[in-house]
Write an enzyme that holds these catalytic residues in place. Structure first.
Site, short mmCIF file in Angstrom:
data_model
loop_
_atom_site.label_atom_id
_atom_site.label_comp_id
_atom_site.label_asym_id
_atom_site.label_seq_id
_atom_site.Cartn_x
_atom_site.Cartn_y
_atom_site.Cartn_z
N THR A 21 0.82 -1.21 0.00
CA THR A 21 0.00 0.00 0.00
C THR A 21 0.86 1.27 0.00
O THR A 21 0.66 2.17 -0.82
CB THR A 21 -0.89 0.00 1.28
OG1 THR A 21 -1.58 -1.24 1.33
CG2 THR A 21 -1.87 1.14 1.28
N ALA A 41 13.91 19.64 -3.79
CA ALA A 41 15.08 18.88 -3.33
C ALA A 41 16.37 19.37 -3.96
O ALA A 41 17.45 19.18 -3.42
CB ALA A 41 14.88 17.40 -3.65
N ARG A 53 7.97 -9.19 -2.20
CA ARG A 53 7.87 -10.65 -2.04
C ARG A 53 7.36 -11.30 -3.32
O ARG A 53 7.82 -12.34 -3.73
CB ARG A 53 6.92 -10.97 -0.89
CG ARG A 53 7.64 -11.47 0.33
CD ARG A 53 6.65 -11.91 1.35
NE ARG A 53 5.53 -10.98 1.40
CZ ARG A 53 4.82 -10.73 2.47
NH1 ARG A 53 5.11 -11.34 3.58
NH2 ARG A 53 3.82 -9.88 2.46
N VAL A 140 4.86 7.68 12.29
CA VAL A 140 3.88 8.16 13.28
C VAL A 140 2.84 9.05 12.61
O VAL A 140 3.18 10.04 11.96
CB VAL A 140 4.59 8.96 14.41
CG1 VAL A 140 3.56 9.39 15.46
CG2 VAL A 140 5.68 8.14 15.07
N GLY A 142 0.83 8.72 10.08
CA GLY A 142 0.72 8.76 8.61
C GLY A 142 1.26 10.03 8.00
O GLY A 142 2.44 10.33 8.10
N ILE A 144 0.72 13.20 8.76
CA ILE A 144 0.91 14.42 9.59
C ILE A 144 2.41 14.58 9.86
O ILE A 144 3.04 13.65 10.35
CB ILE A 144 0.19 14.31 10.95
CG1 ILE A 144 -1.29 13.95 10.77
CG2 ILE A 144 0.35 15.61 11.75
CD1 ILE A 144 -2.02 13.71 12.10
N GLU A 198 -3.08 -2.97 10.34
CA GLU A 198 -1.79 -3.66 10.32
C GLU A 198 -1.98 -5.08 9.76
O GLU A 198 -3.09 -5.63 9.80
CB GLU A 198 -1.23 -3.76 11.74
CG GLU A 198 -0.88 -2.43 12.36
CD GLU A 198 0.14 -1.68 11.53
OE1 GLU A 198 1.26 -2.15 11.38
OE2 GLU A 198 -0.20 -0.61 11.01
N ASP A 209 0.19 -0.92 18.09
CA ASP A 209 0.62 0.04 17.07
C ASP A 209 0.71 1.45 17.67
O ASP A 209 1.69 2.18 17.45
CB ASP A 209 -0.39 0.01 15.91
CG ASP A 209 -0.06 1.02 14.83
OD1 ASP A 209 0.91 0.80 14.11
OD2 ASP A 209 -0.78 2.04 14.73
N LYS A 213 4.07 4.00 18.26
CA LYS A 213 4.15 5.41 17.85
C LYS A 213 4.38 6.32 19.06
O LYS A 213 5.13 7.30 18.99
CB LYS A 213 2.87 5.80 17.11
CG LYS A 213 2.71 5.05 15.78
CD LYS A 213 1.30 5.12 15.26
CE LYS A 213 1.14 4.42 13.92
NZ LYS A 213 -0.26 4.22 13.53
N1 HSE Z 1 -2.58 0.48 11.12
C1 HSE Z 1 -2.14 1.81 11.25
C2 HSE Z 1 -3.33 2.68 11.62
C3 HSE Z 1 -1.52 2.28 9.96
O1 HSE Z 1 -4.46 2.23 11.49
O2 HSE Z 1 -3.13 3.80 12.08
C4 HSE Z 1 -0.77 3.57 10.05
O3 HSE Z 1 0.32 3.48 10.91
#
Ligand code: HSE
Length: 445
Positions: A21, A41, A53, A140, A142, A144, A198, A209, A213
């Site tokens: 993703t 840049a 994979r 951390v 996404g 932001i 995840e 998760d 973070k």
């Molecule tokens: N599984 C995580 C979430 C993905 O739902 O926030 C982003 O770190």
């Protein structure tokens, strides 16, 4: 591309590990915005190698001109690759590959929170020795830019505390439960389908998760080592529709928060469902969106909001890190922004508090047999433990039921005192089920 002085510079070459993703999103963003990105840049950026994979599976991105392999080791040891972008997740193979990439003199960009939370101390120490950068903005919240905000934007502050909705999947589940009365598992299945969850979704719903973070945020906020194993963790699986409704009746929303705070005895690190007054902005962050509230002594509270998961939202942070690394490729390693915000020799070992020593307020839902004296027994236990009650609601028993729900909000008290009181309440003959406890934070200072 030419520099300001007219010198021709070669494109920076990226080796990507993982074409899922976020990997697909990163390729798409780099291609679509190539011209804007290279204007920022100062160099063109090309993904030249990628490992996945299964490279035969249909991709959500265009891999033309990218050398594809199933062997990630080929990418990290290819002399042409300048920056390795690790997007495979997990912390075993990822650790091995990142450590080898660093040893090979590659800069690294990663979105891997588990990797940084569990092995970051070792990784940054090695990166410092090798004079390479390891950037982790996407790990951390996404898209932001919270790492940059805390590490650089708030560098003049003593950070007092921070609290964040830092798991999009959990927030999506709680929001759908509240707004649509939807079933927990059906919403989780949606989050998996949308690519938010995840690989092991228990990490989302049990708080692992968010704890990864929070470990990272606390380290850069307070200048302490990464200490994932010291984070208190409680998930959202015990939250019921009733709790969501009762919280609303009391003027609160339930959010799954990561909270890091300084106290005079140490630093508290905790992830748990939390009641927040609905008037707070952070209580109104819904769906897969994330938000982090940071209290600095100089600036006061600041709130950072945005998409916490998803393909291009996370890619946004990955690409920003790539740009950061490209800009500093030629700079003296000693003069770069330190990985964990504080100079490595200035990281200190402020103790981390046990959850028992954390002070917070509580929501209690107690299911009791509907007979005289029950409420008096409960309030007596709380009074004896010096726990004062701020609000109380007693519900009518449902038709043909003998049990009633008693809902209470308490003032702030030590977790250890609340544990002892709950144990006594559960031992009463009129109490048949476990007491539901949700911590309450008002964030008024
Ligand atoms: N599984 C995580 C979430 C993905 O739902 O926030 C982003 O770190």
């Amino acid at each position: 591309m030419k520099t300001n002085k007219g010198n021709v510079v070669n494109p920076v070459k990226i080796g990507l590990l993982g074409l899922g993703t976020v990997g697909g999103g990163t390729i798409n963003v780099l291609k679509r915005n190539a011209s804007e990105i290279s204007r920022r840049a100062g160099r063109e950026i090309q993904v030249t190698h990628a490992a996945a994979r299964d490279i035969t599976r249909a991709r959500i991105c265009d891999t033309t001109n990218i050398t594809l392999t199933t062997n990630a080791h080929e990418v990290i040891s290819d002399p042409d690759v300048d920056i390795v972008v690790e997007l495979i997740g997990g912390d075993k193979l990822a650790r091995e590959l990142v450590m080898k990439a660093i040893a090979n003199g590659k800069h690294v960009v990663t979105a891997n929170k588990a990797l940084i939370a569990k092995h970051g101390n070792e990784i940054f120490s090695e990166a410092q020795k090798q004079g390479v950068m390891v950037a982790f903005e996407a790990a951390v919240a996404g898209g932001i830019p919270i790492i940059k905000a805390i590490r650089e934007g708030l560098a003049g502050n003593r950070i007092e505390w921070l609290a964040g909705i830092i798991n999009g999947t959990g927030n999506f589940i709680l929001t759908e439960m509240r707004d649509k009365g939807r079933d927990f598992h059906a919403v989780l299945a949606d989050a998996q389908r949308l690519g938010y969850a995840e690989a092991d979704p228990t990490f989302d719903i049990e708080g692992v998760d968010a704890a990864h973070k929070l470990t990272i945020l606390a380290s850069i906020a307070f200048g302490i080592p990464l200490q994932f194993d010291k984070v208190f963790m409680e998930g959202i699986t015990n939250i019921t529709q009733q709790d969501v409704v009762y919280a609303e009746e009391l003027g609160y929303r339930i959010k799954h928060l990561g909270i890091a705070s300084r106290t005079n005895k140490g630093i508290a690190l905790r992830v748990h469902p939390t009641l927040i007054p609905e008037r707070r902005l952070i209580a109104n962050v819904d769906g897969v969106m994330n938000a982090v509230l940071v209290q600095g002594d100089a600036v006061g509270p600041t709130l950072y909001y945005g998409a916490g998961a998803g393909s291009e939202a996370t890619a946004s942070a990955v690409v920003a890190d790539i740009v950061d690394v490209v800009r500093t490729l030629t700079s003296d390693p000693e003069n770069r922004v330190p990985h964990l915000a504080f100079q490595p020799d200035a990281i200190n070992n402020t103790p981390i508090l046990s959850m028992l020593d954390v002070e917070t307020a509580y929501y209690l839902r107690i299911s009791a047999t509907d007979k005289p004296g029950v409420l008096a027994d409960i309030t007596q236990i709380l009074g004896k433990a010096e726990i004062s009650i701020e609000a109380i609601i007693q519900k009518e028993p449902a038709r043909n039921e003998t049990a009633v729900d008693i809902i209470m909000l308490t003032h702030r008290i030590l977790e250890s005192q609340m544990n002892a009181a709950i144990e006594e309440i559960e031992a009463l003959a009129s109490i048949n089920t476990k007491v539901m406890r949700i911590r309450v934070e008002t964030f008024d200072n």
